[in-house]
Design a protein around this motif. Structure first.
Motif, mmCIF file in Angstrom:
data_model
loop_
_atom_site.group_PDB
_atom_site.id
_atom_site.type_symbol
_atom_site.label_atom_id
_atom_site.label_comp_id
_atom_site.label_asym_id
_atom_site.label_seq_id
_atom_site.Cartn_x
_atom_site.Cartn_y
_atom_site.Cartn_z
ATOM 1 N N VAL A 57 33.681 29.994 58.059
ATOM 2 C CA VAL A 57 34.334 31.046 57.284
ATOM 3 C C VAL A 57 33.288 31.612 56.331
ATOM 4 O O VAL A 57 32.572 30.850 55.675
ATOM 5 C CB VAL A 57 35.537 30.480 56.487
ATOM 6 N N ALA A 74 40.545 24.913 58.528
ATOM 7 C CA ALA A 74 40.174 26.187 57.893
ATOM 8 C C ALA A 74 41.414 26.917 57.380
ATOM 9 O O ALA A 74 41.447 27.405 56.243
ATOM 10 C CB ALA A 74 39.406 27.066 58.881
ATOM 11 N N GLU A 86 41.038 35.677 51.764
ATOM 12 C CA GLU A 86 41.299 35.294 53.156
ATOM 13 C C GLU A 86 41.445 36.487 54.106
ATOM 14 O O GLU A 86 40.846 36.485 55.181
ATOM 15 C CB GLU A 86 42.545 34.413 53.253
ATOM 16 N N ILE A 91 35.745 34.979 60.069
ATOM 17 C CA ILE A 91 36.041 33.645 60.590
ATOM 18 C C ILE A 91 35.482 33.531 62.008
ATOM 19 O O ILE A 91 35.862 34.291 62.895
ATOM 20 C CB ILE A 91 37.552 33.351 60.610
#
Length: 150
Positions: A57, A74, A86, A91
């Motif tokens: 990430v 994760a 986020e 990712i």
């Protein structure tokens, strides 16, 4: 004195060609090199050893890379740590067939594998590579991980 100048010029040339010249710019979005069996999962602190399930990430503001041993770790880490960035995070997850890093949000996941932390999701870049069982997308993986209440 001439020998010293030649030496310095040669040294600077070698340093420049080795990448110490400062001109090389690393792409922050790209996954970092993994140090298998030494890098630790950010959430569970276990050594990352299984190359089929590793996750990275990247914080879009600081460009810091966080490494995980399972996609479930994760996803839970984002929630448990209250990570506000986020939605903008980069990712990466390992494609179980090719071994290459792929965009976790675009990956397809089989649901019937034994994974390092038992979440059971294995990533693939192509839906047909995920096998004949149940195949789901990232949003469903996230929903199921968060629904487990781990």
């Amino acid at each position: 004195m001439r020998g010293f100048k030649v030496f310095v010029l040669a040294l600077l040339s070698v340093m420049f060609m080795a990448g110490f010249g400062g001109c090389e710019k690393k792409e922050w979005r790209a996954p970092e090199k993994m140090h298998w069996d030494r890098d630790m999962c950010e959430r569970c602190k276990m050594a990352i050893s299984d190359r089929n399930y590793a996750v990275q990430v990247v914080d879009p503001k600081t460009h810091k890379h966080y490494k995980f041993d399972d996609i479930g770790c994760a996803i839970l880490w984002f929630k448990e740590e209250g990570i506000e960035w986020e939605p903008k995070a980069v990712i990466w997850v390992k494609d179980a067939k090719s071994g290459k890093w792929i965009d976790a949000r675009k990956a397809w996941y089989s649901t019937n594998q034994v994974t390092p932390m038992g979440f059971g999701f294995t990533a693939y870049s192509k839906k047909e590579d995920a096998g004949s069982g149940e195949v789901i997308g990232f949003d469903e993986v996230k929903r199921r991980v968060l629904g487990r209440g781990r």
